[in-house]
Design an enzyme around this catalytic site. Sequence first.
Site, short mmCIF file in Angstrom:
data_model
loop_
_atom_site.label_atom_id
_atom_site.label_comp_id
_atom_site.label_asym_id
_atom_site.label_seq_id
_atom_site.Cartn_x
_atom_site.Cartn_y
_atom_site.Cartn_z
N GLY A 42 0.81 -1.21 0.00
CA GLY A 42 0.00 0.00 0.00
C GLY A 42 0.84 1.26 0.00
N HIS A 43 0.14 2.40 0.09
CA HIS A 43 0.79 3.71 0.07
C HIS A 43 0.17 4.57 1.16
CE1 HIS A 43 2.35 7.55 -1.26
NE2 HIS A 43 3.02 6.96 -2.24
N ALA A 44 1.02 5.17 1.98
CA ALA A 44 0.53 5.93 3.13
C ALA A 44 -0.32 7.13 2.73
CB ALA A 44 1.71 6.39 3.99
N SER A 45 -0.12 7.66 1.53
CA SER A 45 -0.77 8.92 1.16
C SER A 45 -1.77 8.79 0.03
CB SER A 45 0.30 9.95 0.75
OG SER A 45 1.24 10.15 1.79
N ARG A 66 -9.73 4.55 4.38
CA ARG A 66 -9.03 3.54 3.59
C ARG A 66 -9.66 2.15 3.73
NH1 ARG A 66 -3.86 3.46 1.73
NH2 ARG A 66 -3.24 5.19 3.10
#
Length: 410
Positions: free
Chosen positions: A227-230, A282
Amino acid sequence: MSSLPLDGVLVVAIEQAVAAPLATRSLADLGARVIKVERPPAGDLARGYDHLVHGTGAHFVWLNRGKESLAVDLKVPAGRDAVRRLIDRADVVVQNLAPGAAVRLGLDPETLRADRPELVVGSITGYGAGGSMRDRKAYDMLIQAEAGLMSLTGTPETPVKTGIPASDIASGVHLAQGVLAALVRRLRTGEGATIEVSMLEATVEWVSHALYAQLATGAQPPRMSTGHASIAPYDAYPTRDGELLIGVQSENGWTALCRVLGLEHLGPDPRFATNVARVQHRDACDALVAGRTRRWLTADLDAALARAGVPAAQVRRMDHVVAHPQLRERDRWRTVRTPHASVPALLPPVTFADAEAAMGDVPALGSHTVDLLLEAGLDGSAVDGLVATGAALQAASPRPDRRSRSSRPS
């Protein structure tokens, strides 16, 4: 076909393992003549990491095509003198010797450039030439840990190192860039350069997006697995026969994804109206996307998203990469010789429209020793003496041709 950019440039590389050999292989691919100095009787450490490629180490085959192998003991005065004579005619010297070794051998930048200020000398160190950690051993895994890369890679529960030597690669790429910049400057000014790349600093550069997040928030960026934090949705999502990576960075992309997955009703939902909102929600966003992707076969969903302009990718195994249609369609494969067999090799990613990379042979240990010692000015008896005492090694098998060009595999 035009000449390669570095045709006529001579590089002497006192190197081993990954970082410096990657830098000099990049120079060789661009046309430079690279003389690789190796220590007899075993040579570059990477030769012995494994024997997977017809008896030669996979790392070595990757990193050393197009070079000439000079196997000579630098601790022996005659061997060191021969290398110095080659350096006297060189444009570039690259080294990643252990801390302090270059100075002890008289191969440090200050010594080499004292009489030849036009020489470009590039060094890779672990932690830099100064500071309290300057003398510590530095391997890729250790640097990944020290530079914070491992704190960003893995699952929320477990940090891991990358599956590739990322710190070595970062260092080699930055050193090659520095050498090229120094050669351009020398064309203008006549002045050479002393260049140092610290593995620690090269790796911290590569994680600087997370470094700035830390500076701005005071909080450790989370490990997100795929995944991607942003950004959301940005992850691996289940399919009927596996998974597919989907990364949506724009509102148009979100709208298109919803249309493909039959989620148009989410359009007015304020939880998903913007990327910031989707990141805040999310779990709900990922659950809705995954609920629809699991109805699809991976290849069918990949094709549907491609038609809709939604960024997606299949998680390919290495055997799938070997057969990747895009690499085949772009004619990226060539054939190079190794000490024991010919093998497929990919063209380097830097592509010139009017010239193809050199893609020379992978040398056996000491393939060019005798020729290079004679080129350095030693007479035949001196060369024979070095070989007889083991201070130099000449490959027993026929050596690859120095500048042979690669061919396309049949």
